[in-house]
Write a protein that holds these residues in place. Sequence first.
Motif, mmCIF file in Angstrom:
data_model
loop_
_atom_site.group_PDB
_atom_site.id
_atom_site.type_symbol
_atom_site.label_atom_id
_atom_site.label_comp_id
_atom_site.label_asym_id
_atom_site.label_seq_id
_atom_site.Cartn_x
_atom_site.Cartn_y
_atom_site.Cartn_z
ATOM 1 N N LEU A 182 0.831 -1.195 0.000
ATOM 2 C CA LEU A 182 0.000 0.000 0.000
ATOM 3 C C LEU A 182 0.868 1.248 0.000
ATOM 4 C CD1 LEU A 182 -2.535 -1.212 2.710
ATOM 5 C CD2 LEU A 182 -2.863 -1.204 0.248
ATOM 6 N N ASN A 183 2.009 1.167 0.676
ATOM 7 C CA ASN A 183 2.936 2.284 0.780
ATOM 8 C C ASN A 183 4.074 2.069 -0.219
ATOM 9 O OD1 ASN A 183 4.853 4.215 1.511
ATOM 10 N ND2 ASN A 183 4.472 3.999 3.696
ATOM 11 N N PRO A 184 4.240 2.974 -1.196
ATOM 12 C CA PRO A 184 5.290 2.775 -2.204
ATOM 13 C C PRO A 184 6.692 2.767 -1.618
ATOM 14 C CG PRO A 184 4.313 4.973 -2.377
ATOM 15 C CD PRO A 184 3.453 4.201 -1.434
ATOM 16 N N ALA A 185 6.852 3.237 -0.387
ATOM 17 C CA ALA A 185 8.166 3.221 0.251
ATOM 18 C C ALA A 185 8.532 1.831 0.750
ATOM 19 C CB ALA A 185 8.207 4.213 1.413
ATOM 20 N N HIS A 186 7.569 0.925 0.762
ATOM 21 C CA HIS A 186 7.818 -0.439 1.219
ATOM 22 C C HIS A 186 7.700 -1.398 0.034
ATOM 23 C CE1 HIS A 186 7.720 0.286 5.662
ATOM 24 N NE2 HIS A 186 7.141 1.389 5.225
ATOM 25 N N PRO A 187 8.544 -2.416 -0.009
ATOM 26 C CA PRO A 187 8.588 -3.295 -1.189
ATOM 27 C C PRO A 187 7.386 -4.220 -1.275
ATOM 28 C CG PRO A 187 10.031 -4.154 0.528
ATOM 29 C CD PRO A 187 9.537 -2.809 1.015
ATOM 30 N N ASP A 188 7.081 -4.646 -2.506
ATOM 31 C CA ASP A 188 6.105 -5.717 -2.693
ATOM 32 C C ASP A 188 6.715 -7.010 -2.146
ATOM 33 O OD1 ASP A 188 4.558 -3.835 -3.935
ATOM 34 O OD2 ASP A 188 5.024 -4.512 -5.975
ATOM 35 N N ARG A 189 5.874 -7.998 -1.920
ATOM 36 C CA ARG A 189 6.365 -9.242 -1.333
ATOM 37 C C ARG A 189 5.845 -10.438 -2.124
ATOM 38 N NH1 ARG A 189 7.653 -8.427 4.186
ATOM 39 N NH2 ARG A 189 8.340 -10.609 4.181
ATOM 40 N N VAL A 190 6.670 -11.464 -2.192
ATOM 41 C CA VAL A 190 6.271 -12.762 -2.721
ATOM 42 C C VAL A 190 6.579 -13.781 -1.629
ATOM 43 C CG1 VAL A 190 6.595 -14.512 -4.494
ATOM 44 C CG2 VAL A 190 6.749 -12.087 -5.103
ATOM 45 N N LEU A 191 5.542 -14.461 -1.141
ATOM 46 C CA LEU A 191 5.712 -15.390 -0.024
ATOM 47 C C LEU A 191 5.327 -16.799 -0.451
ATOM 48 C CD1 LEU A 191 3.979 -13.367 2.851
ATOM 49 C CD2 LEU A 191 6.424 -13.475 2.353
ATOM 50 N N PRO A 192 6.104 -17.807 -0.047
ATOM 51 C CA PRO A 192 5.656 -19.186 -0.252
ATOM 52 C C PRO A 192 4.393 -19.432 0.578
ATOM 53 C CG PRO A 192 7.982 -19.084 0.373
ATOM 54 C CD PRO A 192 7.420 -17.732 0.621
ATOM 55 N N LEU A 193 3.435 -20.150 0.035
ATOM 56 C CA LEU A 193 2.222 -20.439 0.789
ATOM 57 C C LEU A 193 2.529 -21.177 2.088
ATOM 58 C CD1 LEU A 193 -0.493 -21.443 -1.833
ATOM 59 C CD2 LEU A 193 -0.513 -19.509 -0.267
ATOM 60 N N SER A 194 3.599 -21.963 2.063
ATOM 61 C CA SER A 194 3.984 -22.707 3.264
ATOM 62 C C SER A 194 4.449 -21.782 4.379
ATOM 63 C CB SER A 194 5.099 -23.709 2.935
ATOM 64 O OG SER A 194 6.234 -23.030 2.395
ATOM 65 N N ASP A 195 4.762 -20.528 4.045
ATOM 66 C CA ASP A 195 5.232 -19.556 5.028
ATOM 67 C C ASP A 195 4.092 -18.678 5.557
ATOM 68 O OD1 ASP A 195 7.298 -18.359 6.528
ATOM 69 O OD2 ASP A 195 7.430 -16.690 5.112
ATOM 70 N N VAL A 196 2.899 -18.846 4.996
ATOM 71 C CA VAL A 196 1.755 -18.022 5.385
ATOM 72 C C VAL A 196 0.927 -18.759 6.431
ATOM 73 C CG1 VAL A 196 -0.369 -16.914 4.590
ATOM 74 C CG2 VAL A 196 1.679 -16.863 3.152
ATOM 75 N N THR A 197 0.816 -18.157 7.616
ATOM 76 C CA THR A 197 0.018 -18.776 8.673
ATOM 77 C C THR A 197 -1.398 -18.223 8.733
ATOM 78 O OG1 THR A 197 0.768 -17.170 10.329
ATOM 79 C CG2 THR A 197 2.077 -19.178 10.055
ATOM 80 N N PHE A 198 -1.623 -17.071 8.113
ATOM 81 C CA PHE A 198 -2.949 -16.464 8.149
ATOM 82 C C PHE A 198 -3.087 -15.477 7.003
ATOM 83 C CE2 PHE A 198 -5.440 -12.697 9.177
ATOM 84 C CZ PHE A 198 -6.676 -13.257 9.465
ATOM 85 N N MET A 199 -4.270 -15.465 6.372
ATOM 86 C CA MET A 199 -4.613 -14.422 5.407
ATOM 87 C C MET A 199 -6.107 -14.153 5.518
ATOM 88 S SD MET A 199 -3.836 -13.890 1.322
ATOM 89 C CE MET A 199 -4.664 -15.384 0.771
ATOM 90 N N GLY A 200 -6.482 -12.906 5.806
ATOM 91 C CA GLY A 200 -7.876 -12.513 5.923
ATOM 92 C C GLY A 200 -8.151 -11.268 5.119
ATOM 93 N N ARG A 201 -9.354 -11.131 4.644
ATOM 94 C CA ARG A 201 -9.711 -9.977 3.823
ATOM 95 C C ARG A 201 -10.147 -8.810 4.690
ATOM 96 N NH1 ARG A 201 -14.537 -10.860 -0.119
ATOM 97 N NH2 ARG A 201 -15.755 -9.563 1.291
ATOM 98 N N VAL A 202 -9.667 -7.606 4.355
ATOM 99 C CA VAL A 202 -10.106 -6.377 5.030
ATOM 100 C C VAL A 202 -11.473 -6.011 4.458
ATOM 101 C CG1 VAL A 202 -9.608 -3.951 5.465
ATOM 102 C CG2 VAL A 202 -7.732 -5.619 5.345
ATOM 103 N N ILE A 203 -12.495 -5.968 5.332
ATOM 104 C CA ILE A 203 -13.852 -5.701 4.845
ATOM 105 C C ILE A 203 -14.358 -4.330 5.252
ATOM 106 C CG2 ILE A 203 -14.409 -8.156 4.819
ATOM 107 C CD1 ILE A 203 -16.116 -7.609 7.350
ATOM 108 N N TRP A 204 -13.635 -3.635 6.143
ATOM 109 C CA TRP A 204 -14.129 -2.348 6.622
ATOM 110 C C TRP A 204 -12.977 -1.618 7.313
ATOM 111 C CZ3 TRP A 204 -15.161 0.135 11.411
ATOM 112 C CH2 TRP A 204 -16.104 1.178 11.371
ATOM 113 N N ALA A 205 -12.999 -0.307 7.283
ATOM 114 C CA ALA A 205 -11.967 0.476 7.957
ATOM 115 C C ALA A 205 -12.595 1.698 8.606
ATOM 116 C CB ALA A 205 -10.879 0.923 6.974
ATOM 117 N N SER A 206 -12.149 2.005 9.825
ATOM 118 C CA SER A 206 -12.588 3.206 10.531
ATOM 119 C C SER A 206 -11.429 4.163 10.549
ATOM 120 C CB SER A 206 -13.021 2.852 11.954
ATOM 121 O OG SER A 206 -13.315 4.020 12.691
ATOM 122 N N GLN A 207 -11.580 5.314 9.888
ATOM 123 C CA GLN A 207 -10.470 6.254 9.726
ATOM 124 C C GLN A 207 -10.861 7.638 10.179
ATOM 125 O OE1 GLN A 207 -10.116 5.194 5.493
ATOM 126 N NE2 GLN A 207 -8.058 4.484 5.945
#
Length: 207
Positions: A182-207
Amino acid sequence: MLSHHRIWLAIDTLASRHGLSASGLARRAGLDATTFNRSKRIGPDGRERWPSTESIAKILAATRSGLEEFLGFIAPVSPARNVPLIGLAQAGAGGFFDDSGLPSGEGWEEVAFPGPANDKLFALEITGDSMMPLYRDGDTIIVSPAAPVRRGDRVVVRNLAGEVMAKVLRRQTAKTIELSSLNPAHPDRVLPLSDVTFMGRVIWASQ
């Protein structure tokens, strides 16, 4: 009650839940970007303009949302419910989540979430600037471990090292996931699925 105002409010809510503007939702559904513009909602003669059933069907398909969910946005707003609130440091530590991806145990702080009842949700408090400009320090995002995830969705991912990141899912294969920052100052990432312990979708944000 079905009304012109609530139909358009439901479209705006659906767009917001997926981190999109009304124009962005139209584009994702393959529609003209101006389809849901506020200027299109009232005609030059002052008459109300209603979205077509075809356009609604396309945005539901594009966001993998059900008609029941959409109708829930049209109905009068239900009282807010409380969901567990955790910080990034807690999210990165081991032992805080059960097998379904939800905070385990009791005694969590809670935050009110003005959305439909769904037990498979938790809130994450953002710290630092790695997720700017979309999410800033102190913002709260609502994460669903059970919601289907597709390319272009904003997701929260945790790896085996305990690193927690909010990024955009660019691509997922049988072996890896590709994440755009989201922040261009931080790199994109490629992760092996075996290294991912959790992935959830952001459905709402309070800002």
